[in-house]
Design a protein around this motif. Structure first.
Motif, short mmCIF file in Angstrom:
data_model
loop_
_atom_site.label_atom_id
_atom_site.label_comp_id
_atom_site.label_asym_id
_atom_site.label_seq_id
_atom_site.Cartn_x
_atom_site.Cartn_y
_atom_site.Cartn_z
N LEU A 293 0.87 -1.17 0.00
CA LEU A 293 0.00 0.00 0.00
C LEU A 293 0.90 1.22 0.00
O LEU A 293 1.93 1.23 0.68
CB LEU A 293 -0.85 -0.05 1.27
N SER A 294 0.56 2.25 -0.76
CA SER A 294 1.35 3.48 -0.75
C SER A 294 0.43 4.66 -0.46
O SER A 294 -0.78 4.60 -0.69
CB SER A 294 2.09 3.68 -2.08
N GLY A 295 1.03 5.72 0.05
CA GLY A 295 0.26 6.90 0.36
C GLY A 295 1.11 7.99 0.96
O GLY A 295 2.34 7.90 0.98
N THR A 296 0.44 9.03 1.44
CA THR A 296 1.12 10.12 2.12
C THR A 296 0.50 10.31 3.50
O THR A 296 -0.69 10.06 3.71
CB THR A 296 1.01 11.44 1.32
N ILE A 297 1.34 10.75 4.43
CA ILE A 297 0.90 10.96 5.80
C ILE A 297 1.84 11.99 6.44
O ILE A 297 3.00 12.11 6.04
CB ILE A 297 0.90 9.64 6.60
#
Length: 82
Positions: free
Chosen positions: A45-49
């Protein structure tokens, strides 16, 4: 004085338990992850935080690892150094 400013978003790649992928994705979103890519077959899973939320993301049950994205810049093909 005032509160410390919140850190800006960073790109992350998560390794998650494939058998609980959907539940882990929802729990990660609740911690503040903005999902940019899902690979359920790979358990990735990839994303920004926000950087200060990474410890909470690492604590999500079913998250096996959290790695910061790294940007690699290559020189143009016609540059002398390859």
């Amino acid at each position: 004085m005032g509160q410390a400013p919140r850190s800006g978003p960073v790109g992350v790649i998560l390794s998650v338990a494939p058998d609980r992928f959907a539940q882990v994705v929802e729990a990660a979103r609740r911690t503040g992850l903005t999902v940019t890519g899902e690979q359920p077959v790979l358990g990735s899973l990839s994303g920004t935080i926000a950087e200060d939320r990474i410890p909470a993301l690492e604590a999500v049950d079913g998250v096996e690892s959290v790695d910061r994205e790294q940007i690699v810049r290559l020189p143009p093909p016609d540059s002398p150094i390859q």
